[in-house]
Design a protein around this motif. Structure first.
Motif, PDB file in Angstrom:
ATOM      1  N   HIS A   3      -0.527   0.290   5.653  1.00  0.00           N
ATOM      2  CA  HIS A   3      -1.810  -0.236   4.931  1.00  0.00           C
ATOM      3  C   HIS A   3      -2.898  -0.313   5.786  1.00  0.00           C
ATOM      4  CE1 HIS A   3       0.497  -0.803   1.417  1.00  0.00           C
ATOM      5  NE2 HIS A   3       1.475  -1.460   2.027  1.00  0.00           N
ATOM      6  N   LEU A   4      -3.970  -0.476   5.617  1.00  0.00           N
ATOM      7  CA  LEU A   4      -5.072  -0.563   6.338  1.00  0.00           C
ATOM      8  C   LEU A   4      -5.733  -1.971   6.562  1.00  0.00           C
ATOM      9  CD1 LEU A   4      -6.956   2.402   4.542  1.00  0.00           C
ATOM     10  CD2 LEU A   4      -6.319   2.360   6.943  1.00  0.00           C
ATOM     11  N   PRO A   5      -5.510  -2.324   7.830  1.00  0.00           N
ATOM     12  CA  PRO A   5      -5.785  -3.792   8.197  1.00  0.00           C
ATOM     13  C   PRO A   5      -7.321  -3.742   8.688  1.00  0.00           C
ATOM     14  CG  PRO A   5      -4.808  -3.047  10.133  1.00  0.00           C
ATOM     15  CD  PRO A   5      -4.988  -1.864   9.045  1.00  0.00           C
ATOM     16  N   ILE A   6      -8.132  -4.906   8.502  1.00  0.00           N
ATOM     17  CA  ILE A   6      -9.542  -5.146   8.821  1.00  0.00           C
ATOM     18  C   ILE A   6      -9.578  -6.511   9.650  1.00  0.00           C
ATOM     19  CG2 ILE A   6     -11.870  -5.540   8.435  1.00  0.00           C
ATOM     20  CD1 ILE A   6     -11.664  -3.703   5.939  1.00  0.00           C
ATOM     21  N   ALA A   7      -9.846  -6.599  10.685  1.00  0.00           N
ATOM     22  CA  ALA A   7     -10.223  -7.910  11.446  1.00  0.00           C
ATOM     23  C   ALA A   7     -11.645  -8.112  11.421  1.00  0.00           C
ATOM     24  CB  ALA A   7      -9.696  -7.995  13.008  1.00  0.00           C
ATOM     25  N   SER A   9      -9.363  -4.527  -0.839  1.00  0.00           N
ATOM     26  CA  SER A   9      -8.978  -5.352  -2.128  1.00  0.00           C
ATOM     27  C   SER A   9      -7.948  -6.792  -1.857  1.00  0.00           C
ATOM     28  CB  SER A   9      -8.332  -4.431  -2.927  1.00  0.00           C
ATOM     29  OG  SER A   9      -7.009  -3.842  -2.674  1.00  0.00           O
ATOM     30  N   LEU A  10      -7.895  -7.085  -0.501  1.00  0.00           N
ATOM     31  CA  LEU A  10      -7.045  -8.135  -0.055  1.00  0.00           C
ATOM     32  C   LEU A  10      -7.634  -8.892   0.781  1.00  0.00           C
ATOM     33  CD1 LEU A  10      -4.431  -9.447  -0.627  1.00  0.00           C
ATOM     34  CD2 LEU A  10      -3.368  -7.933   1.040  1.00  0.00           C
ATOM     35  N   SER A  62       2.740   0.817  -4.606  1.00  0.00           N
ATOM     36  CA  SER A  62       2.243   1.720  -5.207  1.00  0.00           C
ATOM     37  C   SER A  62       1.081   2.524  -4.640  1.00  0.00           C
ATOM     38  CB  SER A  62       1.731   1.439  -6.681  1.00  0.00           C
ATOM     39  OG  SER A  62       0.841   0.507  -6.730  1.00  0.00           O
ATOM     40  N   GLU A  63       0.410   1.836  -3.837  1.00  0.00           N
ATOM     41  CA  GLU A  63      -0.735   2.426  -3.006  1.00  0.00           C
ATOM     42  C   GLU A  63      -1.066   1.809  -1.553  1.00  0.00           C
ATOM     43  OE1 GLU A  63      -4.771   0.714  -4.667  1.00  0.00           O
ATOM     44  OE2 GLU A  63      -3.228   0.653  -6.259  1.00  0.00           O
ATOM     45  N   ARG A  64      -1.713   2.496  -1.037  1.00  0.00           N
ATOM     46  CA  ARG A  64      -2.419   1.990   0.520  1.00  0.00           C
ATOM     47  C   ARG A  64      -3.231   1.099   0.266  1.00  0.00           C
ATOM     48  NH1 ARG A  64      -3.096   6.085   4.530  1.00  0.00           N
ATOM     49  NH2 ARG A  64      -1.079   5.746   5.222  1.00  0.00           N
ATOM     50  N   VAL A  65      -3.064  -0.315   0.740  1.00  0.00           N
ATOM     51  CA  VAL A  65      -4.150  -1.272   0.542  1.00  0.00           C
ATOM     52  C   VAL A  65      -4.789  -1.719   1.739  1.00  0.00           C
ATOM     53  CG1 VAL A  65      -4.330  -3.825   0.106  1.00  0.00           C
ATOM     54  CG2 VAL A  65      -2.458  -2.517  -1.284  1.00  0.00           C
ATOM     55  N   THR A  66      -5.904  -1.788   1.497  1.00  0.00           N
ATOM     56  CA  THR A  66      -6.960  -2.273   2.584  1.00  0.00           C
ATOM     57  C   THR A  66      -7.247  -3.793   2.614  1.00  0.00           C
ATOM     58  OG1 THR A  66      -8.309  -0.184   2.680  1.00  0.00           O
ATOM     59  CG2 THR A  66      -9.194  -2.070   3.766  1.00  0.00           C
ATOM     60  N   ALA A  67      -6.484  -4.632   3.673  1.00  0.00           N
ATOM     61  CA  ALA A  67      -6.626  -5.926   3.550  1.00  0.00           C
ATOM     62  C   ALA A  67      -7.746  -6.656   4.744  1.00  0.00           C
ATOM     63  CB  ALA A  67      -5.346  -6.199   3.771  1.00  0.00           C
ATOM     64  N   TYR A  68      -7.968  -7.895   4.806  1.00  0.00           N
ATOM     65  CA  TYR A  68      -8.697  -8.253   5.820  1.00  0.00           C
ATOM     66  C   TYR A  68      -8.481  -9.732   6.128  1.00  0.00           C
ATOM     67  CZ  TYR A  68     -12.365 -11.311   3.734  1.00  0.00           C
ATOM     68  OH  TYR A  68     -13.056 -12.530   3.556  1.00  0.00           O
ATOM     69  N   ILE A  69      -8.532 -10.213   7.332  1.00  0.00           N
ATOM     70  CA  ILE A  69      -8.408 -11.517   7.945  1.00  0.00           C
ATOM     71  C   ILE A  69      -9.485 -11.920   8.741  1.00  0.00           C
ATOM     72  CG2 ILE A  69      -7.051 -13.265   9.063  1.00  0.00           C
ATOM     73  CD1 ILE A  69      -4.386 -11.729   8.302  1.00  0.00           C
ATOM     74  N   THR A  90       0.430   7.400  -1.547  1.00  0.00           N
ATOM     75  CA  THR A  90       0.136   7.462  -0.243  1.00  0.00           C
ATOM     76  C   THR A  90       1.541   7.143   0.653  1.00  0.00           C
ATOM     77  OG1 THR A  90      -0.690   5.159  -0.033  1.00  0.00           O
ATOM     78  CG2 THR A  90      -2.137   7.047  -0.153  1.00  0.00           C
ATOM     79  N   ASN A  91       1.475   7.393   1.862  1.00  0.00           N
ATOM     80  CA  ASN A  91       2.797   7.077   2.669  1.00  0.00           C
ATOM     81  C   ASN A  91       2.778   5.809   3.288  1.00  0.00           C
ATOM     82  OD1 ASN A  91       5.265   7.804   4.165  1.00  0.00           O
ATOM     83  ND2 ASN A  91       3.940   8.455   5.985  1.00  0.00           N
ATOM     84  N   VAL A  92       3.343   4.847   2.183  1.00  0.00           N
ATOM     85  CA  VAL A  92       3.297   3.410   2.661  1.00  0.00           C
ATOM     86  C   VAL A  92       4.908   3.075   2.348  1.00  0.00           C
ATOM     87  CG1 VAL A  92       1.087   3.004   2.395  1.00  0.00           C
ATOM     88  CG2 VAL A  92       2.580   2.694   0.370  1.00  0.00           C
ATOM     89  N   ASP A  93       5.381   2.158   3.025  1.00  0.00           N
ATOM     90  CA  ASP A  93       6.684   1.529   3.051  1.00  0.00           C
ATOM     91  C   ASP A  93       6.336   0.500   1.667  1.00  0.00           C
ATOM     92  OD1 ASP A  93       8.848  -0.210   2.817  1.00  0.00           O
ATOM     93  OD2 ASP A  93       9.193   0.340   4.697  1.00  0.00           O
ATOM     94  N   PRO A  94       7.180   0.698   0.673  1.00  0.00           N
ATOM     95  CA  PRO A  94       6.939  -0.201  -0.612  1.00  0.00           C
ATOM     96  C   PRO A  94       7.463  -1.685  -0.686  1.00  0.00           C
ATOM     97  CG  PRO A  94       8.634   1.248  -0.998  1.00  0.00           C
ATOM     98  CD  PRO A  94       8.090   1.814   0.400  1.00  0.00           C
TER      99      PRO A  94
END
Length: 426
Positions: free
Chosen positions: A66-70, A192-193, A31-38, A2-6
């Motif tokens: 990447h994809l952020p979840i709050a 996953s993060l 290597s991939e778009r990561v979905t992360a939360y805080i 995916t289009n992410v800055d490595p």
């Protein structure tokens, strides 16, 4: 791919925002778009500057593709996180929590883009799943996977067990609730993060373990050091109290001044953590030939204040600062002056006392106890040691009238260079 800055992991390391991370996270970022939360616990109606590292981490992650979840913890907020706490939190009512959740949601929108066409941020409330979980189901589906020995080894639990008050079963269960959050987000959104401050490492690894045991999948964690000042004090705590992101709790002018007063030893780390300035710009500020001009502090104050309160408030704060530390502050807004001097002694006097000829300068200095007696006050005035609204008054016969007060409501008296006293006209 995916289009992410490595280069996100390297960027976070350079900015001092990696204290610990699970193996393989750097490679996954690249290597991939990561979905992360805080998560944000709604223990107050506003976030504060201590939450800024967390907010900027999510915002930076989104900028790198990447994809952020709050998560606003309407569910976990009913319990309270024991991490870093020596005593149990006061439990809030459901109504208080709902009000706090609504306020925090609004503040998050200043940092995250919820309308991005490629990687929009997501805002969720863990009450959506935790509030409907039945006790027996929770014990079978979540508690089953954690031994008491495992929980006792966690720092947040172990520290409280050694304290006089101990830890209640309510807070003892918090770690399981946060682990359940991670599993729910993994199932619902492919998250996953989890990220957070270093005091959250135990909670984060519990969630990683639950995902592994229940789903047989790999999840990740990343934490950063807890921010402290060069003097060793907890970041964001001042003599006047907490610095909030809500303008009603901490006025924008005072917020701007907080950053402007940053210690020279702290300003570059703060620029790295709390702004999006590139490395070259920060390096240039770090090697500036005239640090006494405090240009790095000005850049920091402008950037953070604009993000939290808007560019118009930066202009207002800088205008007020220029007047405040110049010769004449009589044209400032009363609220800006009160924000700056909210922790100095004050005296209330009836406004009609300043009608007509007003009050004599010597009498006023003695009355507010900037001098021990009228004779001492006279000597102090004659020697040029008294200022009114930043202007020196050296005539012992001078008098103050209401039309000289800031906004008709306030005088700022100063003895020497540092001893200030407010006179409020009521």
């Amino acid at each position: 791919m995916t289009n992410v800055d490595p280069n996100l992991f390297d960027e976070l390391q350079w900015r001092g925002m990696v204290s610990d991370a699970t193996e393989g996270l750097k490679e996954q970022f690249a290597s991939e778009r990561v979905t992360a939360y805080i998560g944000f616990d709604p223990t107050a109606s506003s976030l504060h500057v201590g939450n800024l590292m967390t907010l900027m981490a999510l915002a930076r992650l989104q900028r790198f593709g990447h994809l952020p979840i709050a998560i606003v913890g309407g569910g976990t907020g009913m319990i309270g996180d024991p991490s870093g706490k020596s005593q149990e939190r006061t439990l809030l009512s459901l109504e208080q929590i709902e009000e706090n959740v609504a306020s925090i949601r609004q503040q998050l929108t200043r940092f995250l883009d919820f309308d991005s066409p490629t990687n929009p941020a997501r805002l969720v409330n863990n009450a959506d799943w935790l509030a409907s979980v039945d006790l027996l189901g929770f014990l079978r589906d979540t508690g089953k996977f954690f031994t008491v020995n495992y929980l006792l080894q966690k720092e947040s639990v172990h520290r409280r067990l050694e304290s006089e008050d101990g830890i209640s079963y309510t807070e003892f269960s918090y770690l399981l609730l946060q682990a359940r959050d991670f599993l729910e987000l993994f199932d619902r959104y492919g998250c996953s993060l989890q990220m957070g401050g270093s005091d959250q490492w135990g909670n984060i690894t519990a969630g990683i373990d639950l995902v592994r045991k229940v789903r047989g999948k790999k999840a990740h964690g990343l934490v950063w050091p807890l921010m402290t000042t060069a003097s060793g004090a907890k970041f964001g705590k001042t003599e006047a109290g907490t610095i909030w992101l809500d303008a009603a709790r901490t006025p924008p002018f005072k917020f701007y001044q907080f950053w402007l007063n940053t210690d020279d030893r702290d300003v570059i780390p703060y620029l790295k953590c709390f702004t999006f300035l590139e490395r070259a710009a920060i390096d240039a500020l770090a090697t500036a030939s005239a640090p006494e001009h405090r240009e790095a502090q000005r850049v920091l104050a402008r950037d953070v204040t604009a993000r939290v309160h808007g560019q118009d408030q930066v202009a207002r704060a800088e205008h007020a600062s220029n007047l405040l530390f110049g010769e004449d502050i009589a044209t400032l807004d009363v609220e800006d002056v009160l924000a700056l001097f909210d922790d100095v002694p004050s005296t209330e006097l009836p406004s009609d006392a300043f009608n007509g000829e007003g009050i004599g300068m010597v009498d006023l200095v003695a009355r507010v106890q900037l001098a021990s007696s009228k004779s001492d006050a006279r000597r102090l005035v004659q020697s040029g040691g008294v200022y009114v609204n930043n202007r020196r008054v050296s005539d012992p016969l001078a008098r103050l009238t209401r039309d000289q007060a800031i906004g008709g409501r306030l005088f700022v008296l100063r003895k020497g260079q540092k001893q200030n006293h407010l006179v409020r006209l009521t």
